[in-house]
Design a protein around this motif. Sequence first.
Motif, mmCIF file in Angstrom:
data_model
loop_
_atom_site.group_PDB
_atom_site.id
_atom_site.type_symbol
_atom_site.label_atom_id
_atom_site.label_comp_id
_atom_site.label_asym_id
_atom_site.label_seq_id
_atom_site.Cartn_x
_atom_site.Cartn_y
_atom_site.Cartn_z
ATOM 1 N N UNK A 182 35.229 38.323 36.521
ATOM 2 C CA UNK A 182 35.643 38.586 37.883
ATOM 3 C C UNK A 182 35.150 39.914 38.643
ATOM 4 N N UNK A 183 34.836 40.097 39.830
ATOM 5 C CA UNK A 183 33.995 41.232 40.335
ATOM 6 C C UNK A 183 35.112 41.221 42.168
ATOM 7 N N UNK A 184 34.924 42.102 42.723
ATOM 8 C CA UNK A 184 35.590 42.706 43.968
ATOM 9 C C UNK A 184 33.912 42.652 45.012
ATOM 10 N N UNK A 185 34.416 42.941 46.012
ATOM 11 C CA UNK A 185 33.310 43.112 47.116
ATOM 12 C C UNK A 185 34.200 43.591 48.504
ATOM 13 N N UNK A 189 33.447 46.045 56.742
ATOM 14 C CA UNK A 189 34.469 46.061 57.660
ATOM 15 C C UNK A 189 35.739 46.927 57.025
ATOM 16 N N UNK A 190 35.213 46.499 55.752
ATOM 17 C CA UNK A 190 37.230 47.539 55.026
ATOM 18 C C UNK A 190 37.753 46.415 54.001
ATOM 19 N N UNK A 191 37.586 45.480 54.225
ATOM 20 C CA UNK A 191 38.376 44.320 53.819
ATOM 21 C C UNK A 191 37.430 44.721 52.196
ATOM 22 N N UNK A 192 38.186 43.244 51.231
ATOM 23 C CA UNK A 192 37.920 42.932 49.992
ATOM 24 C C UNK A 192 37.779 42.158 50.234
ATOM 25 N N UNK A 193 36.651 41.266 49.217
ATOM 26 C CA UNK A 193 36.701 39.893 48.596
ATOM 27 C C UNK A 193 36.863 39.409 47.403
ATOM 28 N N UNK A 194 37.540 39.022 46.683
ATOM 29 C CA UNK A 194 37.478 38.724 45.461
ATOM 30 C C UNK A 194 35.973 37.761 45.022
ATOM 31 N N UNK A 195 35.740 37.911 43.875
ATOM 32 C CA UNK A 195 34.953 36.841 43.562
ATOM 33 C C UNK A 195 34.819 36.780 41.483
ATOM 34 N N UNK A 196 34.016 35.453 41.414
ATOM 35 C CA UNK A 196 33.560 35.005 40.330
ATOM 36 C C UNK A 196 32.498 35.027 40.324
ATOM 37 N N UNK A 197 32.111 35.839 38.503
ATOM 38 C CA UNK A 197 30.340 35.089 37.951
ATOM 39 C C UNK A 197 29.752 34.634 37.078
ATOM 40 N N UNK A 209 35.775 33.880 45.551
ATOM 41 C CA UNK A 209 37.169 33.147 45.708
ATOM 42 C C UNK A 209 38.411 33.337 46.724
ATOM 43 N N UNK A 210 38.259 34.445 47.142
ATOM 44 C CA UNK A 210 39.405 35.618 48.479
ATOM 45 C C UNK A 210 38.859 34.150 49.494
ATOM 46 N N UNK A 211 40.196 33.870 50.289
ATOM 47 C CA UNK A 211 40.918 32.586 51.420
ATOM 48 C C UNK A 211 40.081 33.541 52.098
ATOM 49 N N UNK A 212 39.339 33.066 53.442
ATOM 50 C CA UNK A 212 38.604 33.247 54.793
ATOM 51 C C UNK A 212 39.437 34.151 55.233
#
Length: 282
Positions: A182-185, A189-197, A209-212
């Motif tokens: 897992x990870x985050x970006x 813009x300051x918003x967080x996006x969740x990731x999988x790898x 994996x975060x909703x747009x």
Amino acid sequence: MKRMILSFFLFPILCSVPLAAEDNKPIIQVIPFVIEGLGQEEARFISTLIQSYVTDIGDVVQVYDAGMESPVQENETYSLSADKMPDFILSGSITVDQDTRILSLKIIKNETGETAYHTSIHRTTTDLTLKARSLVEAAFSTGFDGMFHEAVSQEILAESRILGTWRGDTGIAIVRLQRGGTGIAILSSGVQMNLVYKIEDNSLKVTQISPNTERFYHPMPFEVARILKSRAEPWQYVLFLYDNGTVLRGLKTFTGVRYEANRFVELIPGSVQEAEWTKTSR
């Protein structure tokens, strides 16, 4: 089969040519590549990548006179002024044979007439694109006794080597990769996006994996961002490890968009651009 002669100098972002080469950089003349079997956008993207990698090695000069129409035709003569005579001439082709893509490079050393050839076979266009940098570097470094620099090689990927904080590519401030895939970006813009790898075939594959949200597409106009929010595919990365574990480099696949002022024009699914993440000390 559709056949294109693509001039690298169709791309304005790469068109600046220095008045004189640096003392330790060769002048490289690039002949437009012959590309068969690929769509125009695919061909343009790969050609742009190869052009950018050649400019890392030497100073690139135009392959046609200002009065010539572009793209140039096969077998035309390429003239250069005396103060820009090239040290090397690079030409090549990309062809599709059934399910494989074949990249062929030819490098001529002007002073001696020596010629080096480099051919590689790829199962997909994505594979060819991911390896384009190392292929160009290998063609120059091995073709003439390593006179430029050693080819950049991919390193062994393991979870322990990619955990931590990375400075992201365009639009991403930082990326944090955690244990367990897992990870985050944190976007610009300051918003967080969740990731999988996952690590597969010595490549790091990262997926959103975060909703747009509209803020994923800052600073686009709100109306355009709203369309992307509902219709864009998740961001996906395929990255390789370089430079003693300090650089992840590869490609980002996403849904591009074309708009004029604040007016949406069209979506461009499957858009691809280069990506590079750099390890930070945090």
